[in-house]
Design an enzyme around this catalytic site. Structure first.
Site, mmCIF file in Angstrom:
data_model
loop_
_atom_site.group_PDB
_atom_site.id
_atom_site.type_symbol
_atom_site.label_atom_id
_atom_site.label_comp_id
_atom_site.label_asym_id
_atom_site.label_seq_id
_atom_site.Cartn_x
_atom_site.Cartn_y
_atom_site.Cartn_z
ATOM 1 N N SER A 126 0.838 -1.199 0.000
ATOM 2 C CA SER A 126 0.000 0.000 0.000
ATOM 3 C C SER A 126 0.879 1.256 0.000
ATOM 4 O O SER A 126 1.737 1.410 -0.866
ATOM 5 C CB SER A 126 -0.958 -0.048 1.190
ATOM 6 O OG SER A 126 -1.933 0.961 1.107
ATOM 7 N N ASP A 150 -9.926 -4.275 -6.188
ATOM 8 C CA ASP A 150 -9.342 -3.473 -5.114
ATOM 9 C C ASP A 150 -10.001 -2.108 -5.128
ATOM 10 O O ASP A 150 -9.834 -1.328 -6.074
ATOM 11 C CB ASP A 150 -7.833 -3.353 -5.329
ATOM 12 C CG ASP A 150 -7.111 -2.648 -4.189
ATOM 13 O OD1 ASP A 150 -7.779 -1.992 -3.368
ATOM 14 O OD2 ASP A 150 -5.869 -2.748 -4.130
ATOM 15 N N HIS A 166 -7.501 -4.937 -0.767
ATOM 16 C CA HIS A 166 -6.257 -4.190 -0.773
ATOM 17 C C HIS A 166 -5.159 -4.858 0.050
ATOM 18 O O HIS A 166 -4.018 -4.401 0.039
ATOM 19 C CB HIS A 166 -6.540 -2.784 -0.219
ATOM 20 C CG HIS A 166 -5.463 -1.787 -0.481
ATOM 21 N ND1 HIS A 166 -5.021 -1.462 -1.752
ATOM 22 C CD2 HIS A 166 -4.726 -1.013 0.375
ATOM 23 C CE1 HIS A 166 -4.080 -0.549 -1.673
ATOM 24 N NE2 HIS A 166 -3.865 -0.263 -0.394
#
Length: 266
Positions: free
Chosen positions: A95, A217, A245
């Site tokens: 991320s 996502d 995610h």
């Protein structure tokens, strides 16, 4: 300050194996890697840590001035590499830590052999032809909600970020992870995360890179993964048949295998 205690550095796996350094995302800590670590530890020396202000890091090392941008987090990764004398590192960033990893690699490319970007996004806000997945109004609303009611924001956003509504325990775990973070630290880190723009940094990456996205996502749509892949000269793009995610939780076997296959010496 001691680097190991500052970032709660943990080393596991094969002491004689190639080094894989795992960097967690916003609102998380190294515990979210736990389902992929056993498989990686069979073949690699695995280094885990908590970003300052997260998990069991030394929160006294945190300040809103230093950690108002992603640069400080990248500096912390380089400090860990120097303290442990790590070389030819395979750096895995999840991320927002994907972009933190990009910054670290660009600053000290000789430390790193490969880069893995797990569900990355160089910019969350749409900009012209670039689709980050959110309008500026969306992000402003998200940040306002986070700042006014962090616990409520965590309960609402964690299931969205995680996906997999048929497995509510995953969203619950992410919510609990968010809720363990000091709201004051979370507010600063959220602004650094969701208002960042690291698109220009991608072209500077000169180590082999694997971009891993999931098929579904809500935070980093597939257009973002394709953009990252197109901008990094020596990169591969892999789409996991997974949702959400955080595939290290929702699809740990596939995630571990993707990392291990790319990280192994060739």
């Amino acid at each position: 300050m001691d680097v190991r205690s500052k970032s709660n550095v943990v080393v596991t796996g094969r002491s004689d194996g190639p080094v894989v350094l795992l960097a967690h995302g916003f609102g998380c800590d190294q515990n979210l890697w736990r389902l992929v670590v056993p498989a990686l530890a069979e073949r690699f020396q695995v280094v885990l840590f908590d970003h300052v202000g997260a998990g069991k890091s030394d929160s006294t090392a945190w300040s809103p001035e230093r950690y108002a941008s992603l640069d400080a987090y990248a500096e912390d990764i380089l400090d860990i590499c120097e303290e442990l004398d790590l070389r030819d590192v395979v750096l895995v960033g999840h991320s927002v830590s994907a972009m933190i990893a990009v910054l670290a690699v660009n600053r000290a490319p000789r430390r790193f052999g490969k880069l893995v970007l797990l569900t990355p996004s160089p910019r969350y806000v749409d900009d012209g032809d670039y689709r980050g997945g959110f309008s500026r109004a969306d992000i402003d609303e998200l940040l306002e909600s986070l700042e006014s009611n962090y616990l409520g924001w965590s309960a609402t956003m964690a299931p969205v970020i995680m996906g997999n509504p048929e497995r509510p325990e995953l969203g619950g775990e992410l919510k609990d992870s968010f809720c363990r973070m000091d709201p004051a630290i979370a507010r600063v880190f959220a602004r650094a995360t969701f208002l960042s723009d690291n698109r220009a940094d991608l072209a500077e990456v000169d180590v082999p890179t694997l971009v891993i996205q999931t098929a579904r996502d809500a935070i980093a749509p597939q257009e973002v993964g394709r953009f990252v892949h197109a901008q990094i000269p020596v990169s591969e793009l892999m789409t996991l048949d997974a949702t959400g995610h955080c595939p290290q939780l929702s699809a740990p076997e596939a995630t571990a295998e993707a990392i291990a296959t790319f990280a192994r010496p060739r």
